[in-house]
Design an enzyme around this catalytic site. Structure first.
Site, mmCIF file in Angstrom:
data_model
loop_
_atom_site.group_PDB
_atom_site.id
_atom_site.type_symbol
_atom_site.label_atom_id
_atom_site.label_comp_id
_atom_site.label_asym_id
_atom_site.label_seq_id
_atom_site.Cartn_x
_atom_site.Cartn_y
_atom_site.Cartn_z
ATOM 1 N N MET A 1 23.311 40.801 21.870
ATOM 2 C CA MET A 1 23.764 41.244 20.553
ATOM 3 C C MET A 1 23.080 42.528 20.089
ATOM 4 O O MET A 1 22.661 42.642 18.934
ATOM 5 C CB MET A 1 23.526 40.124 19.521
ATOM 6 C CG MET A 1 24.246 38.840 19.851
ATOM 7 S SD MET A 1 26.023 39.064 19.991
ATOM 8 C CE MET A 1 26.432 39.198 18.253
ATOM 9 N N HIS B 1 33.824 40.557 26.514
ATOM 10 C CA HIS B 1 34.114 40.554 25.078
ATOM 11 C C HIS B 1 35.279 39.597 24.819
ATOM 12 O O HIS B 1 36.281 39.622 25.550
ATOM 13 C CB HIS B 1 34.480 41.983 24.624
ATOM 14 C CG HIS B 1 34.762 42.048 23.161
ATOM 15 N ND1 HIS B 1 33.752 42.006 22.217
ATOM 16 C CD2 HIS B 1 35.923 42.114 22.477
ATOM 17 C CE1 HIS B 1 34.304 42.050 21.013
ATOM 18 N NE2 HIS B 1 35.612 42.129 21.143
ATOM 19 N N VAL C 1 30.897 51.120 21.199
ATOM 20 C CA VAL C 1 30.999 49.653 21.250
ATOM 21 C C VAL C 1 32.326 49.178 21.856
ATOM 22 O O VAL C 1 33.404 49.582 21.398
ATOM 23 C CB VAL C 1 30.902 49.072 19.811
ATOM 24 C CG1 VAL C 1 31.000 47.544 19.845
ATOM 25 C CG2 VAL C 1 29.614 49.508 19.168
ATOM 26 N N ASP C 2 32.246 48.333 22.869
ATOM 27 C CA ASP C 2 33.413 47.655 23.455
ATOM 28 C C ASP C 2 34.531 48.634 23.835
ATOM 29 O O ASP C 2 35.719 48.316 23.682
ATOM 30 C CB ASP C 2 33.964 46.587 22.481
ATOM 31 C CG ASP C 2 32.925 45.512 22.176
ATOM 32 O OD1 ASP C 2 32.112 45.204 23.052
ATOM 33 O OD2 ASP C 2 32.939 44.984 21.048
#
Ligand code: GRF
Length: 200
Positions: free
Chosen positions: A89, A108, A143-144
C-alpha cells in the site's frame, strides 16, 4: 515480494512455486512495510525470509533506498530480479521503478484503466459497472498505469456488495498472478510501448 497486509496473493504465488507450476524461481524475500501482518506469517510458513521495513515517517526515496538495499542483501538485483507487489500500500519512487524497469509487477482488483487507486471493487459497484475483474500490470511511476500483462473479468451480480464482489475477484487474482509470474519467469513477456506481448 512487497506486501502490507493479508498476503493471499503472496500465498498463491508461493503455492504455485511449491507445486512446481512455476519452475526455476524462488521468492528470495518478503518485505512488509507494516509489522505483524498476516503476510509475514505466510512467508514463515513457506520458509521464506521476511523483513519488516516500517514506512511511517520516512520520505518515499529514503524508504525505497532501504527496500533496494534489502532486496540486494537477498540477491534481488535490478536487471535480473523480479519485484512483485501484492497488496503493497505504498507508491514507489520514480528512481526505484526506473532501476527495476520492466521487472516490477502489481495486481490490481479492477479491469484497468477503469477504477485505479483504492477500493477499486467498491468504485466499480458504485459506478454501476456490470463487469469487474482484476489486472496484472508492469509498474510505472504513475498509479496502476503500467502495461497490462493479463486481465480476468468477473460479472457483477445484482446482490453484490463490495465484500462479495471483492471475494469473487480475489479468487481470480489467485489464478492470474501466479500465471503472470510464470510467463515472466519463462521469458515469455515483452513490452512494446503500452502493449505486453505474450509468446506462445
Ligand atoms: C488484492 O485485492 C490486490 O489486488 C490489491 O490488494 C489486495 C491484496 O490482497 N492490490 P492480499 O494481501 O494479496 O491478500
Amino acid at each position: 515480494m512487497l506486501v502490507s497486509g493479508r498476503g493471499s496473493n503472496l500465498e498463491a504465488v508461493l503455492r504455485a512455486i511449491k507445486r512446481r507450476r512455476i519452475r526455476g524461481a524462488e521468492v528470495a524475500v518478503v518485505i512488509s512495510n507494516k509489522p505483524g501482518v498476516k503476510a509475514l506469517e505466510i512467508a514463515s510458513r513457506f520458509g521464506v525470509a521476511s523483513v519488516v521495513i516500517p514506512s511511517e515517517g520516512l520520505e518515499r526515496s529514503a524508504y525505497d533506498k532501504k527496500v533496494s538495499e534489502c532486496l540486494a542483501d537477498h540477491g534481488v538485483e535490478p536487471g535480473t530480479g523480479l519485484v512483485l507487489l501484492a497488496g503493497f500500500m505504498r507508491l514507489l519512487s520514480a528512481d526505484f521503478v526506473g532501476s527495476f524497469r520492466g521487472r516490477i509487477l502489481n495486481i490490481h482488483p479492477s479491469l484497468l484503466p477503469s477504477f485505479p487507486g483504492l477500493d477499486a471493487q467498491k468504485q466499480a459497484l458504485d459506478y454501476g459497472a456490470k463487469v469487474a475483474g482484476c489486472t496484472v500490470h508492469f509498474v510505472v511511476p504513475e498509479v496502476d498505469a503500467g502495461p497490462i500483462v493479463l486481465q480476468q473479468a468477473v460479472d457483477v451480480r445484482e446482490k453484490d456488495t463490495a465484500e462479495t464482489l471483492s471475494a469473487r475477484i480475489l479468487r481470480k487474482e489467485h489464478v492470474l498472478y501466479p500465471l503472470a509470474v510464470k510467463l515472466f519467469v519463462e521469458g515469455k513477456l515483452s513490452i512494446e510501448g503500452r502493449r505486453v506481448r505474450i509468446r506462445d
